[in-house]
Design a protein around this motif. Structure first.
Motif, mmCIF file in Angstrom:
data_model
loop_
_atom_site.group_PDB
_atom_site.id
_atom_site.type_symbol
_atom_site.label_atom_id
_atom_site.label_comp_id
_atom_site.label_asym_id
_atom_site.label_seq_id
_atom_site.Cartn_x
_atom_site.Cartn_y
_atom_site.Cartn_z
ATOM 1 N N GLU A 56 -6.536 -30.640 30.107
ATOM 2 C CA GLU A 56 -6.939 -31.177 31.398
ATOM 3 C C GLU A 56 -7.516 -30.034 32.237
ATOM 4 O O GLU A 56 -6.843 -29.034 32.485
ATOM 5 C CB GLU A 56 -5.733 -31.787 32.113
ATOM 6 C CG GLU A 56 -6.021 -32.292 33.509
ATOM 7 C CD GLU A 56 -7.065 -33.382 33.534
ATOM 8 O OE1 GLU A 56 -7.994 -33.275 34.369
ATOM 9 O OE2 GLU A 56 -6.961 -34.309 32.709
ATOM 10 N N LEU A 58 -8.191 -29.298 35.417
ATOM 11 C CA LEU A 58 -7.510 -28.791 36.603
ATOM 12 C C LEU A 58 -6.182 -28.123 36.260
ATOM 13 O O LEU A 58 -5.826 -27.092 36.836
ATOM 14 C CB LEU A 58 -7.295 -29.912 37.612
ATOM 15 C CG LEU A 58 -8.542 -30.366 38.379
ATOM 16 C CD1 LEU A 58 -8.203 -31.520 39.306
ATOM 17 C CD2 LEU A 58 -9.140 -29.202 39.165
ATOM 18 N N GLU A 59 -5.460 -28.693 35.306
ATOM 19 C CA GLU A 59 -4.214 -28.065 34.882
ATOM 20 C C GLU A 59 -4.487 -26.710 34.248
ATOM 21 O O GLU A 59 -3.775 -25.724 34.494
ATOM 22 C CB GLU A 59 -3.475 -28.966 33.892
ATOM 23 C CG GLU A 59 -2.922 -30.243 34.503
ATOM 24 C CD GLU A 59 -2.223 -31.098 33.468
ATOM 25 O OE1 GLU A 59 -2.021 -30.605 32.330
ATOM 26 O OE2 GLU A 59 -1.885 -32.250 33.788
ATOM 27 N N LYS A 95 -14.030 -33.452 29.246
ATOM 28 C CA LYS A 95 -14.501 -34.231 30.387
ATOM 29 C C LYS A 95 -15.779 -33.667 31.030
ATOM 30 O O LYS A 95 -16.215 -34.172 32.065
ATOM 31 C CB LYS A 95 -13.403 -34.391 31.457
ATOM 32 C CG LYS A 95 -12.141 -35.079 30.955
ATOM 33 C CD LYS A 95 -11.136 -35.311 32.072
ATOM 34 C CE LYS A 95 -9.908 -36.046 31.532
ATOM 35 N NZ LYS A 95 -8.920 -36.341 32.599
ATOM 36 N N SER A 124 -20.511 -25.673 37.150
ATOM 37 C CA SER A 124 -19.236 -26.093 36.565
ATOM 38 C C SER A 124 -18.433 -24.902 36.064
ATOM 39 O O SER A 124 -17.203 -24.845 36.232
ATOM 40 C CB SER A 124 -19.491 -27.076 35.415
ATOM 41 O OG SER A 124 -20.040 -28.285 35.889
ATOM 42 N N GLU A 127 -16.871 -23.042 39.077
ATOM 43 C CA GLU A 127 -15.770 -23.784 39.690
ATOM 44 C C GLU A 127 -14.491 -23.677 38.864
ATOM 45 O O GLU A 127 -13.390 -23.747 39.417
ATOM 46 C CB GLU A 127 -16.176 -25.247 39.864
ATOM 47 C CG GLU A 127 -17.253 -25.452 40.932
ATOM 48 C CD GLU A 127 -17.798 -26.875 40.947
ATOM 49 O OE1 GLU A 127 -17.569 -27.612 39.966
ATOM 50 O OE2 GLU A 127 -18.456 -27.242 41.928
ATOM 51 N N PRO A 343 -8.945 -24.509 41.903
ATOM 52 C CA PRO A 343 -9.569 -25.732 42.418
ATOM 53 C C PRO A 343 -8.580 -26.890 42.446
ATOM 54 O O PRO A 343 -7.713 -27.014 41.575
ATOM 55 C CB PRO A 343 -10.699 -25.995 41.421
ATOM 56 C CG PRO A 343 -10.314 -25.260 40.184
ATOM 57 C CD PRO A 343 -9.551 -24.059 40.639
ATOM 58 N N GLU A 344 -8.710 -27.716 43.468
ATOM 59 C CA GLU A 344 -7.843 -28.891 43.595
ATOM 60 C C GLU A 344 -8.513 -30.143 43.061
ATOM 61 O O GLU A 344 -7.834 -31.111 42.711
ATOM 62 C CB GLU A 344 -7.471 -29.093 45.061
ATOM 63 C CG GLU A 344 -6.626 -27.957 45.635
ATOM 64 C CD GLU A 344 -6.247 -28.211 47.074
ATOM 65 O OE1 GLU A 344 -6.663 -29.256 47.626
ATOM 66 O OE2 GLU A 344 -5.530 -27.371 47.661
ATOM 67 N N ARG A 345 -9.813 -30.137 43.028
ATOM 68 C CA ARG A 345 -10.556 -31.274 42.457
ATOM 69 C C ARG A 345 -11.864 -30.746 41.900
ATOM 70 O O ARG A 345 -12.425 -29.777 42.402
ATOM 71 C CB ARG A 345 -10.790 -32.359 43.500
ATOM 72 C CG ARG A 345 -11.654 -31.915 44.679
ATOM 73 C CD ARG A 345 -11.815 -33.033 45.701
ATOM 74 N NE ARG A 345 -10.544 -33.403 46.288
ATOM 75 C CZ ARG A 345 -10.001 -32.765 47.326
ATOM 76 N NH1 ARG A 345 -10.620 -31.721 47.862
ATOM 77 N NH2 ARG A 345 -8.863 -33.149 47.826
ATOM 78 N N ILE A 346 -12.342 -31.390 40.871
ATOM 79 C CA ILE A 346 -13.612 -30.984 40.272
ATOM 80 C C ILE A 346 -14.176 -32.165 39.496
ATOM 81 O O ILE A 346 -13.422 -32.961 38.907
ATOM 82 C CB ILE A 346 -13.427 -29.758 39.346
ATOM 83 C CG1 ILE A 346 -14.791 -29.200 38.902
ATOM 84 C CG2 ILE A 346 -12.582 -30.095 38.140
ATOM 85 C CD1 ILE A 346 -14.689 -27.876 38.187
ATOM 86 N N ASP A 347 -15.481 -32.311 39.519
ATOM 87 C CA ASP A 347 -16.167 -33.350 38.756
ATOM 88 C C ASP A 347 -17.162 -32.647 37.839
ATOM 89 O O ASP A 347 -18.187 -32.136 38.290
ATOM 90 C CB ASP A 347 -16.894 -34.321 39.699
ATOM 91 C CG ASP A 347 -17.453 -35.531 38.962
ATOM 92 O OD1 ASP A 347 -17.513 -35.488 37.713
ATOM 93 O OD2 ASP A 347 -17.854 -36.501 39.637
ATOM 94 N N ASP A 350 -20.812 -35.111 37.350
ATOM 95 C CA ASP A 350 -21.170 -35.834 38.556
ATOM 96 C C ASP A 350 -22.571 -36.428 38.463
ATOM 97 O O ASP A 350 -23.235 -36.337 37.418
ATOM 98 C CB ASP A 350 -21.034 -34.939 39.788
ATOM 99 C CG ASP A 350 -21.945 -33.717 39.758
ATOM 100 O OD1 ASP A 350 -22.947 -33.720 39.011
ATOM 101 O OD2 ASP A 350 -21.659 -32.747 40.492
#
Length: 749
Positions: A56, A58-59, A95, A124, A127, A343-347, A350
């Motif tokens: 994952e 973010l993890e 992802k 990407s 980030e 980072p707390e969120r990332i796409d 997008d």
């Protein structure tokens, strides 16, 4: 710095190293030490933190930030690690967006779009705390039997150089570093086999294989280079100081970092046999100019330390590379990083990623033939046949995360949307009945499904047969790293399937999803050819949608062949850049003429190229202007790739019968015409003379523009006058193209 601290900066640490085939012979290397042991003296690189397992993002980012803080606060020097990943078809992480494979970049002939893609990938990376991407591949295609052709851009070095440089610019504008690979000569492997010897003369090396790297360094500012696994005339590149130091640094002025391809230093012992042990392999590579051993420290840690302490390796060699690595880390801002806020969120996929992926896929599809059956209009029953018709994997290249990593984790979702050709057609033709039949597999000899496919085709108004490759590594798949071929026939029994469907008499459109060009004379020029043939080189996550739009006529196909379509495996290796003796003649019964030439591609409209103009004489120094008029002579809008070719009619060494000088993609409405001006530096006509120096000679030059390298639609001639000019390394080699005027058709009274 202690010796151990210095050496720690010169190696990677692969915490997730596995025996799964994601790198050559990785299972034969020593397992990694524990992280606690590895960080005692620091770490130079962290290897494929995101790209080895489906983690994952973010993890994993939180884990990475924690490990970087440990390096900063828990080691004596407090130096963070460079994190590198594969980024050939997008960031190789779970992802993340998957773009078309590089062979599709070449087919699109659109450096600006490739630069946008590079920037999106670089964003990407940044980030997620990744600093170095292992791309682009700048190997010039010589033999499509080689499995890594889908990683390459084209068989023309100027196309490879301009598009590869655009990718470097895009990636690096986001504050990360690109890595040029594989320096150099890897794609000229004997018999198209991976890790095979190459036999390249110094002139061919200088004129064909080196220019893309020089362009990406001089014009693109690339900050890292990776060595090739190849050995050229008996000398492994990983030990070739004349290339890695003499040429790269002393002549070209490269001041970045050279990293080894995975395990390439150890291969000097095990695969090339020029080193007695890992210590000698390390000494040879370090002396040649390889600064960093990747993916781990099999040779540059204990074996190299022993050689330094015994006096066999001067510590100054270590210092040289350490200073380069530390300078790179400073350039990347690592010494100022605190790693407090992951980072707390990332796409990673997008809207911008998908828009670029869609446009690049659309521009890369090549229409090889069409009897008028395309675009499809008004069909109530459409047969969709073939092993790749409903396969997402067949849209992606070897270095996509899905085919590279997830193949070892069956059942794991891709983590992003990737509509298949079937799903694209269902969305585009909601009122039509889609009759689906697999027919056969990509590989194997099972013919049991062909009969059902024939029945499906007979019941339809048009049949779409989707065949081709399945990308993978080292024997897993039909194309990709380690998946070399001794035949250029479609894998398995796919040809039998296609021929059986065509024999039904139902108009048959063949869609090829491949990573290499196949021998398709039977399909294009045989006694019973297909109604239409579309070639797509692994078009990525939007490939299914793009193909549906092209089949329906929403998008006019505008891709051009970046590599000649071969006549047979026996005609290989082949390049359109051949001298007279490299072409067909009456004194041999073997014909190497390609089925479709470099630069070929049809559309739903037509273009005329007229009134080529150039000065009668131009000096051997400087530049000259070539003008041509291009006109949309069809009934629908379209984009043309205007191709300017040249031939030196008499030179001191043999020259190609055709050489692409410059190109430009231009969109025109029906009846619209444009004047294009090519500003051509004479260095584009330079070659390596008998004294092995790059020169521009006086003499006659034939120029032409046409729809491919083989067709001279409008021709002009000029004479280069003056003394023989030795090309200076600082001279411009890029052809600038201007649209000087656009004339729209006058409306009818």
């Amino acid at each position: 710095m202690t010796l151990e601290e210095k050496l720690a900066q010169l190696v990677g640490y692969w915490s997730d190293q596995t025996t799964d085939a994601v790198a050559p012979m990785s299972g034969e290397m020593a397992p990694p030490a524990s992280f606690e042991e590895a960080i005692e003296h620091g770490i130079g690189h962290l290897t494929r933190v995101y790209g080895t397992f489906p983690v994952e993002p973010l993890e994993r980012a939180r884990w990475l930030w924690e490990q970087q803080r440990r390096l900063v606060t828990g080691t004596r020097l407090g130096i963070p690690a460079i994190v590198h990943e594969e980024v050939l078809t997008g960031l190789a992480a779970w992802k993340a967006a998957t773009f078309p494979t590089p062979l599709a970049w070449g087919a699109a002939f659109d450096p600006e779009l490739v630069e946008r893609m590079g920037a999106a990938i670089g964003r990407s990376m940044r980030e997620l705390g990744i600093h170095q991407g292992l791309a682009p591949v700048l190997d010039v295609i010589r033999d499509p039997r080689w499995g890594r052709v889908d990683e390459c851009i084209a068989e023309d070095p100027y196309v490879v150089g301009t598009i590869g440089t655009a990718y470097v610019r895009g990636l690096q504008q986001e504050g990360v570093h690109a890595t040029l690979k594989h320096f150099v000569g890897y794609s000229a492997s004997q018999a198209g086999r991976n890790h095979a010897p190459t036999h390249i003369g110094p002139r061919e090396l200088a004129d064909v294989f080196l220019p893309p790297f020089e362009m990406a360094i001089r014009d693109g500012g690339a900050r890292s280079v990776m060595n090739s696994y190849a050995e050229i005339d008996g000398v492994p590149v990983a030990a070739a100081s004349e290339l890695l130091t003499g040429l790269l640094r002393d002549t070209w002025g490269f001041d970045g970092v050279v990293v080894s391809d995975y395990f390439a230093v150890a291969f000097l012992e095990s695969m090339h046999g020029i080193a007695a042990d890992r210590g000698e392999a390390a000494q040879l590579a370090l002396d040649a100019g390889i600064d960093v051993e990747l993916p781990s420290g099999d040779a540059y840690l204990a074996p190299l330390a022993a050689r330094v302490r015994s006096g066999q390796v001067p510590e100054e060699l270590i210092d040289r590379s350490v200073l380069r690595v530390l300078s790179q880390k400073e350039d990347l801002g690592l010494f100022d990083a605190t790693f407090d806020d992951p980072p707390e969120r990332i796409d990673l996929d997008d809207a911008e990623h998908r828009q670029i992926a869609r446009r690049l896929a659309e521009q890369s599809v090549i229409l090889l033939s069409n009897d008028g059956s395309l675009p499809i209009e008004g069909a109530r029953r459409i047969a969709l046949i073939g092993p790749n018709a409903d396969s997402a994997e067949s849209l992606m290249g070897c270095y996509s995360f899905a085919n590279h990593v997830l193949a070892h984790h069956p059942g794991t979702e891709f983590g992003f949307a990737i509509p298949t050709v079937r799903e694209g057609l269902e969305q585009r033709f909601p009122s039509s009945q889609l009759l689906v039949s697999r027919g056969c597999e990509v590989e194997g000899d099972d013919r049991d499904g062909i009969g059902a496919a024939v029945g499906t085709a007979r019941s339809a108004e048009v049949a779409i047969v989707v065949v081709g490759d399945r990308a993978g590594l080292f024997g897993r798949g039909t194309v990709g790293e380690g998946n070399d071929a001794d035949s250029l026939e479609l894998p398995g029994v796919q040809r039998e399937l296609v021929e059986a469907v065509i024999a039904t008499g139902t108009p048959t459109v063949v869609v090829l999803l491949t990573g290499r060009p196949y021998a398709l004379g039977w399909l294009l020029d045989g006694s019973h050819p297909a109604a239409a043939v579309l070639q797509a080189f692994f078009p990525g996550e939007e490939g299914g949608t793009a193909l549906a739009a092209i089949l329906a006529g929403d998008v006019n196909p505008s891709g051009r062949l970046p590599v000649s379509l071969p006549r047979s495996a026996g005609a290989q290796p082949f390049s359109y850049l051949h001298p007279i003796l490299g072409g067909p003649s009456d004194i041999t019964s073997a014909d190497s003429t390609p089925v479709r030439p470099f630069g070929f591609g049809l559309g739903y409209t037509t273009f005329a190229h007229e009134a080529l103009e150039v000065a009668e004489q131009v000096p051997t120094t400087g530049s000259f202007v070539v003008r041509v008029r291009v006109r949309n002579t069809g009934r629908c809008p379209g984009a043309d790739v205007v191709q300017l070719y040249a031939r030196d009619t008499a030179a001191s060494v043999t020259r190609p019968v055709a050489q692409l000088v410059g190109y430009e993609r231009v969109a025109l409405e029906p009846g619209e015409e444009a004047i294009l001006a090519f500003d051509v530096p004479t260095s584009r006509l330079a070659f390596t003379g008998r004294a092995l120096r790059r020169i521009v000679e006086p003499g006659d030059i034939e120029l032409w523009v046409g729809p491919s390298s083989a067709v001279k639609e409008t021709v002009a001639r000029t004479e280069l006058v003056g003394a023989v000019h030795e090309v200076d390394s600082s001279e411009d080699r890029i052809v600038a193209v201007r649209v000087e005027s656009v004339a729209r058709p006058t409306p009818a009274a």
